[in-house]
Write an enzyme that holds these catalytic residues in place. Structure first.
Site, PDB file in Angstrom:
ATOM      1  N   ASN A 177       0.879  -1.161   0.000  1.00  0.00           N
ATOM      2  CA  ASN A 177       0.000   0.000   0.000  1.00  0.00           C
ATOM      3  C   ASN A 177       0.924   1.220   0.000  1.00  0.00           C
ATOM      4  OD1 ASN A 177      -1.657   2.173   0.522  1.00  0.00           O
ATOM      5  ND2 ASN A 177      -2.753   1.200   2.197  1.00  0.00           N
TER       6      ASN A 177
ATOM      7  N   ARG B  71       6.063   1.295   2.594  1.00  0.00           N
ATOM      8  CA  ARG B  71       7.126   1.972   1.815  1.00  0.00           C
ATOM      9  C   ARG B  71       8.508   1.623   2.357  1.00  0.00           C
ATOM     10  NH1 ARG B  71       3.530   6.290   2.453  1.00  0.00           N
ATOM     11  NH2 ARG B  71       4.956   7.291   3.952  1.00  0.00           N
TER      12      ARG B  71
ATOM     13  N   ALA C 180       0.448   4.220   0.326  1.00  0.00           N
ATOM     14  CA  ALA C 180       0.090   5.262   1.291  1.00  0.00           C
ATOM     15  C   ALA C 180       0.567   4.924   2.707  1.00  0.00           C
ATOM     16  CB  ALA C 180      -1.415   5.480   1.292  1.00  0.00           C
ATOM     17  N   CYS C 181       1.104   3.737   2.905  1.00  0.00           N
ATOM     18  CA  CYS C 181       1.515   3.251   4.229  1.00  0.00           C
ATOM     19  C   CYS C 181       3.028   3.375   4.388  1.00  0.00           C
ATOM     20  CB  CYS C 181       1.076   1.798   4.382  1.00  0.00           C
ATOM     21  SG  CYS C 181       1.727   0.975   5.853  1.00  0.00           S
ATOM     22  N   GLY C 182       3.474   4.076   5.417  1.00  0.00           N
ATOM     23  CA  GLY C 182       4.903   4.245   5.673  1.00  0.00           C
ATOM     24  C   GLY C 182       5.612   2.921   5.924  1.00  0.00           C
TER      25      GLY C 182
END
Length: 140
Positions: free
Chosen positions: A8, A15, A10-12
């Site tokens: 995802n 990432r 948008a997920c730190g």
């Protein structure tokens, strides 16, 4: 090495996990699971291979978990899987699959357990937390 990350962007944590994989010199197959959810069989296998229960693999924060009443202990694994497949945001992330194993990479450095020791130098998470030293050796 064949590596797949259920990601995802948008997920730190997701990432950071992807960046750790790339720091090992690996370009993984990236599956943005919110747009392309895994099949039931794949999800069941990832959960089992990671040594988790279905409940362990459910994300609560920022999801319809409470509204769907998924905290009901009477719900079966099959019912929980149905909810995860209908609402992929309920699938905790990121799951990473390699020939060395499957992990839910929370925290992100858990992915190091299933990657080869081929890291390309130091690595720090987005928040600055150092994970690998200048020789690519694990700090945490």
């Amino acid at each position: 090495m064949d590596v797949t990350i259920y990601h995802n962007p948008a997920c730190g944590t997701s990432r950071n996990t992807l960046a750790l994989i790339r720091n090992a010199g690996i370009e993984p197959e990236i599956i943005e699971y919110l747009a392309t959810p895994p099949s039931r069989a794949t999800l069941e296998k990832m959960i089992a291979d990671a040594g988790l229960s279905v409940r362990d693999a459910i994300r609560k924060k920022g999801t319809p978990y409470d509204e769907l009443g998924l905290d009901d202990a009477a719900l079966t694994d099959q019912q929980l899987l149905d909810a995860m497949l209908e609402h992929p945001i309920l699938i905790n992330r990121p799951f990473v699959v390699t020939p060395l194993g499957t992990r839910l990479a929370r925290p992100s450095e858990v992915v190091l357990d299933i990657l080869p020791d081929s890291h390309k130098g130091a690595f720090a998470k987005e928040d600055g937390e150092a994970v690998l030293d200048s020789e690519g050796k694990r700090l945490v």
